[in-house]
Scaffold this motif. Sequence first.
Motif, PDB file in Angstrom:
ATOM      1  N   ASP A 196       0.861  -1.186   0.000  1.00 16.74           N
ATOM      2  CA  ASP A 196       0.000   0.000   0.000  1.00 16.74           C
ATOM      3  C   ASP A 196       0.894   1.232   0.000  1.00 16.74           C
ATOM      4  O   ASP A 196       1.409   1.641   1.043  1.00 16.74           O
ATOM      5  CB  ASP A 196      -0.933   0.028   1.217  1.00 16.74           C
ATOM      6  CG  ASP A 196      -1.881   1.239   1.136  1.00 16.74           C
ATOM      7  OD1 ASP A 196      -1.860   1.936   0.101  1.00 16.74           O
ATOM      8  OD2 ASP A 196      -2.632   1.484   2.103  1.00 16.74           O
ATOM      9  N   ASN A 210      -0.271   4.107  -1.212  1.00 18.07           N
ATOM     10  CA  ASN A 210      -1.206   5.227  -1.358  1.00 18.07           C
ATOM     11  C   ASN A 210      -0.741   6.386  -0.470  1.00 18.07           C
ATOM     12  O   ASN A 210      -0.615   6.230   0.744  1.00 18.07           O
ATOM     13  CB  ASN A 210      -2.594   4.736  -0.910  1.00 18.07           C
ATOM     14  CG  ASN A 210      -3.702   5.646  -1.336  1.00 18.07           C
ATOM     15  OD1 ASN A 210      -3.571   6.373  -2.318  1.00 18.07           O
ATOM     16  ND2 ASN A 210      -4.804   5.613  -0.599  1.00 18.07           N
ATOM     17  N   ARG A 231       4.765   4.894   4.836  1.00 17.00           N
ATOM     18  CA  ARG A 231       4.421   3.655   4.125  1.00 17.00           C
ATOM     19  C   ARG A 231       5.600   3.142   3.291  1.00 17.00           C
ATOM     20  O   ARG A 231       5.846   1.943   3.218  1.00 17.00           O
ATOM     21  CB  ARG A 231       3.191   3.866   3.236  1.00 17.00           C
ATOM     22  CG  ARG A 231       1.926   3.956   4.075  1.00 17.00           C
ATOM     23  CD  ARG A 231       0.665   3.999   3.251  1.00 17.00           C
ATOM     24  NE  ARG A 231      -0.487   3.892   4.152  1.00 17.00           N
ATOM     25  CZ  ARG A 231      -1.726   4.168   3.814  1.00 17.00           C
ATOM     26  NH1 ARG A 231      -1.997   4.584   2.594  1.00 17.00           N
ATOM     27  NH2 ARG A 231      -2.694   4.040   4.683  1.00 17.00           N
ATOM     28  N   HIS A 277      -1.801   0.633  -5.376  1.00 16.04           N
ATOM     29  CA  HIS A 277      -2.745   1.604  -5.940  1.00 16.04           C
ATOM     30  C   HIS A 277      -2.408   3.007  -5.441  1.00 16.04           C
ATOM     31  O   HIS A 277      -1.636   3.168  -4.482  1.00 16.04           O
ATOM     32  CB  HIS A 277      -4.188   1.254  -5.531  1.00 16.04           C
ATOM     33  CG  HIS A 277      -4.482   1.571  -4.090  1.00 16.04           C
ATOM     34  ND1 HIS A 277      -4.136   0.726  -3.052  1.00 16.04           N
ATOM     35  CD2 HIS A 277      -5.050   2.658  -3.493  1.00 16.04           C
ATOM     36  CE1 HIS A 277      -4.495   1.262  -1.898  1.00 16.04           C
ATOM     37  NE2 HIS A 277      -5.049   2.445  -2.127  1.00 16.04           N
ATOM     38  N   ARG A 307      -8.274   7.368  -5.864  1.00 14.99           N
ATOM     39  CA  ARG A 307      -9.492   6.716  -6.351  1.00 14.99           C
ATOM     40  C   ARG A 307      -9.875   7.377  -7.677  1.00 14.99           C
ATOM     41  O   ARG A 307      -9.647   8.581  -7.837  1.00 14.99           O
ATOM     42  CB  ARG A 307     -10.640   6.947  -5.362  1.00 14.99           C
ATOM     43  CG  ARG A 307     -10.382   6.329  -4.016  1.00 14.99           C
ATOM     44  CD  ARG A 307     -11.507   6.669  -3.059  1.00 14.99           C
ATOM     45  NE  ARG A 307     -11.195   6.149  -1.728  1.00 14.99           N
ATOM     46  CZ  ARG A 307     -11.943   6.360  -0.675  1.00 14.99           C
ATOM     47  NH1 ARG A 307     -13.037   7.069  -0.764  1.00 14.99           N
ATOM     48  NH2 ARG A 307     -11.611   5.862   0.497  1.00 14.99           N
ATOM     49  N   ARG A 343      -5.637   0.718  -9.763  1.00 16.43           N
ATOM     50  CA  ARG A 343      -6.979   1.290  -9.937  1.00 16.43           C
ATOM     51  C   ARG A 343      -7.148   2.006 -11.283  1.00 16.43           C
ATOM     52  O   ARG A 343      -8.219   2.546 -11.555  1.00 16.43           O
ATOM     53  CB  ARG A 343      -7.314   2.207  -8.754  1.00 16.43           C
ATOM     54  CG  ARG A 343      -7.523   1.421  -7.480  1.00 16.43           C
ATOM     55  CD  ARG A 343      -7.960   2.291  -6.315  1.00 16.43           C
ATOM     56  NE  ARG A 343      -8.089   1.497  -5.092  1.00 16.43           N
ATOM     57  CZ  ARG A 343      -8.311   2.023  -3.896  1.00 16.43           C
ATOM     58  NH1 ARG A 343      -8.424   3.334  -3.762  1.00 16.43           N
ATOM     59  NH2 ARG A 343      -8.400   1.241  -2.828  1.00 16.43           N
ATOM     60  N   SER A 400      -3.203  -2.189   5.289  1.00 15.55           N
ATOM     61  CA  SER A 400      -4.069  -1.005   5.269  1.00 15.55           C
ATOM     62  C   SER A 400      -5.118  -1.024   4.159  1.00 15.55           C
ATOM     63  O   SER A 400      -5.947  -0.113   4.083  1.00 15.55           O
ATOM     64  CB  SER A 400      -3.218   0.261   5.192  1.00 15.55           C
ATOM     65  OG  SER A 400      -2.182   0.093   4.267  1.00 15.55           O
ATOM     66  N   ARG A 425     -10.771  -3.785   2.207  1.00 16.44           N
ATOM     67  CA  ARG A 425     -11.392  -3.644   0.886  1.00 16.44           C
ATOM     68  C   ARG A 425     -11.544  -5.011   0.209  1.00 16.44           C
ATOM     69  O   ARG A 425     -10.623  -5.822   0.250  1.00 16.44           O
ATOM     70  CB  ARG A 425     -10.521  -2.763  -0.027  1.00 16.44           C
ATOM     71  CG  ARG A 425     -10.278  -1.375   0.531  1.00 16.44           C
ATOM     72  CD  ARG A 425     -11.511  -0.506   0.331  1.00 16.44           C
ATOM     73  NE  ARG A 425     -11.289   0.839   0.839  1.00 16.44           N
ATOM     74  CZ  ARG A 425     -12.158   1.472   1.630  1.00 16.44           C
ATOM     75  NH1 ARG A 425     -13.264   0.885   2.017  1.00 16.44           N
ATOM     76  NH2 ARG A 425     -11.907   2.694   2.029  1.00 16.44           N
TER      77      ARG A 425
HETATM   78  C1  3PG Z   1      -5.586   3.955   2.719  1.00 13.32           C
HETATM   79  O1  3PG Z   1      -4.892   4.909   2.342  1.00 13.32           O
HETATM   80  O2  3PG Z   1      -6.159   3.936   3.833  1.00 13.32           O
HETATM   81  C2  3PG Z   1      -5.662   2.734   1.858  1.00 13.32           C
HETATM   82  O3  3PG Z   1      -4.772   2.821   0.802  1.00 13.32           O
HETATM   83  C3  3PG Z   1      -7.060   2.486   1.355  1.00 13.32           C
HETATM   84  O4  3PG Z   1      -7.437   3.477   0.456  1.00 13.32           O
HETATM   85  P1  3PG Z   1      -8.974   3.620   0.005  1.00 13.32           P
HETATM   86  O5  3PG Z   1      -9.715   4.152   1.208  1.00 13.32           O
HETATM   87  O6  3PG Z   1      -8.973   4.565  -1.159  1.00 13.32           O
HETATM   88  O7  3PG Z   1      -9.463   2.254  -0.370  1.00 13.32           O
END
Ligand code: 3PG
Length: 399
Positions: A19, A21, A34, A57, A60, A114, A147, A151
Amino acid sequence: MKNLDDFDFNEKRVLLRLDLNSPVIDGVVQDNERFAAHSETVKELLKKNASVIIIAHQGRPGDKDFVSLEQHAELLSKHVKKKVKFVSDLFGDCALSEIAKLKPGRALLLENLRFYSEELVEKNFENTVMVSRLSKACDVFVDDAFSVAHRVQTSIVGFPKVMPSFAGRVMQREYAAISKAISNIERPYVMVLGGSKPDDVVKLLKHALSAGTADKILCSGVIGELLLLAKGEDLGYKSKWLEQQGYTKNLPELKTLVEKYSDKLVLPTDFALKDRDGIRLEVLLKQLPSVANTESSMPGDIGSKTAYLFDSAIQQAKTVYYKGPQGIFEEPAFELGTRSVLKSIASCKGFVLMGGGHSLTALDKFNVSKKKVSHISIAGGALIAMLCGESLPGVEVLQ
Ligand code: 3PG
């Protein structure tokens, strides 16, 4: 969950879900904890002589932070101290040829999961082209993305159905640490809830009180103020501000909680605001209607009396969950609450679990060593879901 100790990764092609993100400011991906945490799993697999194919990913669809993972590859390379090659494809011929060429001890990062609609389908995950092609190109799957475990998405629940699958070190550590705050809890268990975004906190508060997980819940920030409103207190201009922000929608529910569980909730008894010269001024709760009646005099922190109350509860705790901060600690006049609560936590002998980016920033700012905290989670929604007793599909499928 089986982990990295349970398989011989030598010369294997490992599909690794991370993760990464991250916050994106003006198109620039921000380095954060992270990258540091996941780089340990990547390094271990490289050391075990695996070829590491990373999937992750970012953002979004439709959001501003929905960007390519090209910059992530650079940041990850910095933490791994070895080149992580970026491939702008996920399961097309280009990606498959790069995977086939990848030598043991090397890593590559594929494009944002994504960007491909198959990541967000609602069923038949294992029958997607993504799972079919990548599972054939790789030998094993390692999921390090705790994290994202809340999902139900293809990269989380699809691969474990068709490949030997293992938990990475971050997944393993996060699950083990958070488990200590949900079962066989050492008591007293004290939750310290604060911050400026109440939605997740309200959910957690409801669960902790109704399921009886926490013995005491120390509330500050927006949740502390909302509970005071629910008790019928007048917070001066702050009452109006909370309503303008739409935060008061939860008041009827909070009113029930405050009445039913008053013995478990510790709420602020004093606050700090800034005087005309920007100097910190502490006032009692009862004084707020008269002294904090304009926007510029709204309280931005708990006062010292509240910090003292919180300290007494934290010192007795055997388990602590901290989701702060207590006030707008970025401003010098409002530092005291967060600083003093973090210092209490640092001297507490119990198990301390912490989550949230702001808490980490505050630890750094007040020179509180991260070693004093038993576990710092890099998860957001997944951490809250687990603390609320929800099952995590990403963990279940590995188990
Ligand atoms: C986060 O940053 O908490 C995770 O990567 C999940 O991301 P999401 O809420 O867009 O699914």
